[in-house]
Write a protein that holds these residues in place. Sequence first.
Motif, PDB file in Angstrom:
ATOM      1  N   PRO A  82      11.081   6.507   3.606  1.00 40.39           N
ATOM      2  CA  PRO A  82      10.984   6.203   2.308  1.00 40.39           C
ATOM      3  C   PRO A  82      11.449   4.623   1.733  1.00 40.39           C
ATOM      4  CG  PRO A  82      12.536   7.970   2.301  1.00 40.39           C
ATOM      5  CD  PRO A  82      11.865   7.876   3.632  1.00 40.39           C
ATOM      6  N   GLU A  83      12.284   4.303   2.374  1.00 40.37           N
ATOM      7  CA  GLU A  83      12.866   2.948   2.277  1.00 40.37           C
ATOM      8  C   GLU A  83      11.784   1.953   2.307  1.00 40.37           C
ATOM      9  OE1 GLU A  83      13.515   3.564   6.654  1.00 40.37           O
ATOM     10  OE2 GLU A  83      13.788   4.602   4.986  1.00 40.37           O
ATOM     11  N   LEU A  84      10.744   1.983   3.234  1.00 44.57           N
ATOM     12  CA  LEU A  84       9.856   1.099   3.676  1.00 44.57           C
ATOM     13  C   LEU A  84       8.962   0.978   2.363  1.00 44.57           C
ATOM     14  CD1 LEU A  84       8.794   1.946   7.130  1.00 44.57           C
ATOM     15  CD2 LEU A  84      10.085   0.068   6.386  1.00 44.57           C
ATOM     16  N   VAL A  85       8.602   2.137   1.817  1.00 48.06           N
ATOM     17  CA  VAL A  85       7.804   2.299   0.605  1.00 48.06           C
ATOM     18  C   VAL A  85       8.477   1.566  -0.579  1.00 48.06           C
ATOM     19  CG1 VAL A  85       6.748   3.620  -1.403  1.00 48.06           C
ATOM     20  CG2 VAL A  85       6.636   4.294   1.153  1.00 48.06           C
ATOM     21  N   ASN A  86       9.778   1.824  -0.766  1.00 48.92           N
ATOM     22  CA  ASN A  86      10.419   1.125  -2.021  1.00 48.92           C
ATOM     23  C   ASN A  86      10.790  -0.417  -1.623  1.00 48.92           C
ATOM     24  OD1 ASN A  86      10.616   3.764  -3.141  1.00 48.92           O
ATOM     25  ND2 ASN A  86      12.628   3.919  -2.061  1.00 48.92           N
ATOM     26  N   ARG A  87      10.532  -0.951  -0.528  1.00 50.38           N
ATOM     27  CA  ARG A  87      10.919  -2.310  -0.253  1.00 50.38           C
ATOM     28  C   ARG A  87       9.723  -2.956  -0.392  1.00 50.38           C
ATOM     29  NH1 ARG A  87      13.411  -3.272   5.627  1.00 50.38           N
ATOM     30  NH2 ARG A  87      12.493  -1.492   5.751  1.00 50.38           N
ATOM     31  N   MET A  88       8.436  -2.371  -0.424  1.00 50.76           N
ATOM     32  CA  MET A  88       7.163  -3.408  -0.071  1.00 50.76           C
ATOM     33  C   MET A  88       6.907  -3.683  -1.531  1.00 50.76           C
ATOM     34  SD  MET A  88       6.016  -3.614   2.731  1.00 50.76           S
ATOM     35  CE  MET A  88       4.473  -4.171   2.753  1.00 50.76           C
ATOM     36  N   ASN A  89       6.110  -4.575  -2.008  1.00 50.21           N
ATOM     37  CA  ASN A  89       5.601  -5.022  -3.267  1.00 50.21           C
ATOM     38  C   ASN A  89       4.155  -4.427  -3.242  1.00 50.21           C
ATOM     39  OD1 ASN A  89       4.282  -6.570  -5.285  1.00 50.21           O
ATOM     40  ND2 ASN A  89       5.510  -8.302  -4.813  1.00 50.21           N
ATOM     41  N   THR A  90       4.006  -3.741  -4.510  1.00 47.54           N
ATOM     42  CA  THR A  90       2.704  -3.049  -4.988  1.00 47.54           C
ATOM     43  C   THR A  90       1.663  -3.768  -4.715  1.00 47.54           C
ATOM     44  OG1 THR A  90       3.030  -3.545  -7.478  1.00 47.54           O
ATOM     45  CG2 THR A  90       3.754  -1.404  -6.375  1.00 47.54           C
ATOM     46  N   THR A  91       1.702  -5.169  -4.767  1.00 50.75           N
ATOM     47  CA  THR A  91       0.401  -6.169  -4.511  1.00 50.75           C
ATOM     48  C   THR A  91       0.051  -6.139  -3.037  1.00 50.75           C
ATOM     49  OG1 THR A  91       1.790  -8.148  -3.945  1.00 50.75           O
ATOM     50  CG2 THR A  91       1.070  -7.608  -6.422  1.00 50.75           C
ATOM     51  N   ARG A  92       0.762  -5.501  -2.103  1.00 49.13           N
ATOM     52  CA  ARG A  92       0.383  -5.323  -0.814  1.00 49.13           C
ATOM     53  C   ARG A  92      -0.602  -4.160  -0.690  1.00 49.13           C
ATOM     54  NH1 ARG A  92       2.114  -8.967   2.883  1.00 49.13           N
ATOM     55  NH2 ARG A  92       1.596  -7.466   4.336  1.00 49.13           N
ATOM     56  N   PHE A  93      -0.664  -3.194  -1.564  1.00 43.03           N
ATOM     57  CA  PHE A  93      -1.634  -2.058  -1.233  1.00 43.03           C
ATOM     58  C   PHE A  93      -2.962  -2.104  -2.223  1.00 43.03           C
ATOM     59  CE2 PHE A  93       2.838  -0.912  -1.059  1.00 43.03           C
ATOM     60  CZ  PHE A  93       2.999  -0.406   0.298  1.00 43.03           C
ATOM     61  N   SER A  94      -3.749  -1.508  -1.798  1.00 40.92           N
ATOM     62  CA  SER A  94      -5.238  -1.412  -2.635  1.00 40.92           C
ATOM     63  C   SER A  94      -5.024  -0.823  -3.798  1.00 40.92           C
ATOM     64  CB  SER A  94      -6.352  -1.121  -1.464  1.00 40.92           C
ATOM     65  OG  SER A  94      -5.977   0.328  -1.275  1.00 40.92           O
ATOM     66  N   ARG A  95      -5.927  -0.580  -4.590  1.00 38.74           N
ATOM     67  CA  ARG A  95      -5.810  -0.071  -5.713  1.00 38.74           C
ATOM     68  C   ARG A  95      -6.322   1.536  -5.444  1.00 38.74           C
ATOM     69  NH1 ARG A  95      -6.022  -0.183 -11.480  1.00 38.74           N
ATOM     70  NH2 ARG A  95      -7.336   1.125 -12.464  1.00 38.74           N
ATOM     71  N   ARG A  96      -7.150   1.727  -4.587  1.00 40.06           N
ATOM     72  CA  ARG A  96      -7.378   2.986  -4.091  1.00 40.06           C
ATOM     73  C   ARG A  96      -6.150   3.578  -3.552  1.00 40.06           C
ATOM     74  NH1 ARG A  96     -11.468  -0.071  -2.112  1.00 40.06           N
ATOM     75  NH2 ARG A  96     -10.317   0.228  -0.149  1.00 40.06           N
ATOM     76  N   ALA A  97      -5.325   2.921  -2.724  1.00 34.61           N
ATOM     77  CA  ALA A  97      -4.206   3.565  -2.104  1.00 34.61           C
ATOM     78  C   ALA A  97      -3.004   3.790  -3.275  1.00 34.61           C
ATOM     79  CB  ALA A  97      -3.427   2.575  -1.173  1.00 34.61           C
ATOM     80  N   LEU A  98      -3.063   3.038  -4.129  1.00 35.55           N
ATOM     81  CA  LEU A  98      -1.904   3.250  -5.375  1.00 35.55           C
ATOM     82  C   LEU A  98      -2.357   4.515  -6.367  1.00 35.55           C
ATOM     83  CD1 LEU A  98      -1.112  -0.360  -6.129  1.00 35.55           C
ATOM     84  CD2 LEU A  98       0.317   1.311  -4.855  1.00 35.55           C
ATOM     85  N   VAL A  99      -3.757   4.595  -6.420  1.00 37.48           N
ATOM     86  CA  VAL A  99      -4.012   5.647  -7.193  1.00 37.48           C
ATOM     87  C   VAL A  99      -3.706   7.105  -6.625  1.00 37.48           C
ATOM     88  CG1 VAL A  99      -6.169   6.966  -8.201  1.00 37.48           C
ATOM     89  CG2 VAL A  99      -5.758   4.533  -8.753  1.00 37.48           C
ATOM     90  N   ALA A 100      -4.113   7.010  -5.174  1.00 36.34           N
ATOM     91  CA  ALA A 100      -3.844   8.369  -4.575  1.00 36.34           C
ATOM     92  C   ALA A 100      -2.505   8.475  -4.067  1.00 36.34           C
ATOM     93  CB  ALA A 100      -4.691   8.007  -3.057  1.00 36.34           C
ATOM     94  N   TYR A 101      -1.691   7.503  -4.025  1.00 35.70           N
ATOM     95  CA  TYR A 101      -0.170   7.772  -3.898  1.00 35.70           C
ATOM     96  C   TYR A 101       0.445   8.158  -5.075  1.00 35.70           C
ATOM     97  CZ  TYR A 101       4.447   6.678  -2.536  1.00 35.70           C
ATOM     98  OH  TYR A 101       5.881   6.785  -1.845  1.00 35.70           O
ATOM     99  N   GLY A 102       0.042   7.587  -6.209  1.00 34.18           N
ATOM    100  CA  GLY A 102       0.521   8.206  -7.609  1.00 34.18           C
ATOM    101  C   GLY A 102       0.072   9.603  -8.072  1.00 34.18           C
ATOM    102  N   PHE A 103      -1.039   9.979  -7.571  1.00 32.80           N
ATOM    103  CA  PHE A 103      -1.613  11.382  -7.575  1.00 32.80           C
ATOM    104  C   PHE A 103      -0.478  12.184  -6.448  1.00 32.80           C
ATOM    105  CE2 PHE A 103      -3.754  15.261  -6.548  1.00 32.80           C
ATOM    106  CZ  PHE A 103      -4.314  15.387  -7.986  1.00 32.80           C
ATOM    107  N   TYR A 104      -0.418  11.647  -5.308  1.00 26.53           N
ATOM    108  CA  TYR A 104       0.726  12.578  -4.446  1.00 26.53           C
ATOM    109  C   TYR A 104       1.998  12.602  -5.203  1.00 26.53           C
ATOM    110  CZ  TYR A 104       4.132  12.877  -0.730  1.00 26.53           C
ATOM    111  OH  TYR A 104       5.334  13.140  -0.149  1.00 26.53           O
ATOM    112  N   ASN A 105       2.402  11.582  -5.823  1.00 22.54           N
ATOM    113  CA  ASN A 105       3.809  11.467  -6.404  1.00 22.54           C
ATOM    114  C   ASN A 105       3.791  12.434  -7.423  1.00 22.54           C
ATOM    115  OD1 ASN A 105       5.314  10.133  -4.848  1.00 22.54           O
ATOM    116  ND2 ASN A 105       4.606   8.142  -5.699  1.00 22.54           N
ATOM    117  N   THR A 106       2.771  12.438  -8.248  1.00 24.62           N
ATOM    118  CA  THR A 106       2.813  13.323  -9.516  1.00 24.62           C
ATOM    119  C   THR A 106       2.740  15.104  -8.937  1.00 24.62           C
ATOM    120  OG1 THR A 106       1.684  11.824 -10.679  1.00 24.62           O
ATOM    121  CG2 THR A 106       1.616  14.026 -11.655  1.00 24.62           C
ATOM    122  N   ALA A 107       2.126  15.094  -7.742  1.00 29.31           N
ATOM    123  CA  ALA A 107       1.978  16.600  -7.519  1.00 29.31           C
ATOM    124  C   ALA A 107       3.101  16.853  -6.799  1.00 29.31           C
ATOM    125  CB  ALA A 107       0.644  16.403  -6.495  1.00 29.31           C
ATOM    126  N   SER A 108       3.872  15.913  -6.320  1.00 30.00           N
ATOM    127  CA  SER A 108       5.183  16.481  -5.615  1.00 30.00           C
ATOM    128  C   SER A 108       6.097  16.718  -6.663  1.00 30.00           C
ATOM    129  CB  SER A 108       5.719  15.163  -4.707  1.00 30.00           C
ATOM    130  OG  SER A 108       4.876  15.182  -3.595  1.00 30.00           O
TER     131      SER A 108
END
Length: 119
Positions: A82-108
Amino acid sequence: MIHAQELLDGYEILFDTNTRLAHEAVLLWAAENEPDGWPTPAAVRRFATCYGVDLDTLAGLCGILAVRRGNSHYYCDSRRRPELVNRMNTTRFSRRALVAYGFYNTASALSQGEGAAVH
């Protein structure tokens, strides 16, 4: 606050049929074949290719953010590192990745709060 049914309704709106099938398949496969029961980046890549779906989206649904550099991908696995995710700037990820990851976090969060498993 979002409720579980709203999240499930959004799943069908946000993600196409093949992506949902690939997500279910990689989760089921990992539950039987991975030591910790959760998909690895390599498994996500194989299932994305097999189902012909966007790698960033499928990875995000599994709590993994994929970063592209040229023709290569690097992975931030929120369950294993998890430390890698928290260390990265969100601009490094595609919008599709962020939408799906947000869905994952909400489901969790919902599954922990309501005591239910959301897959």
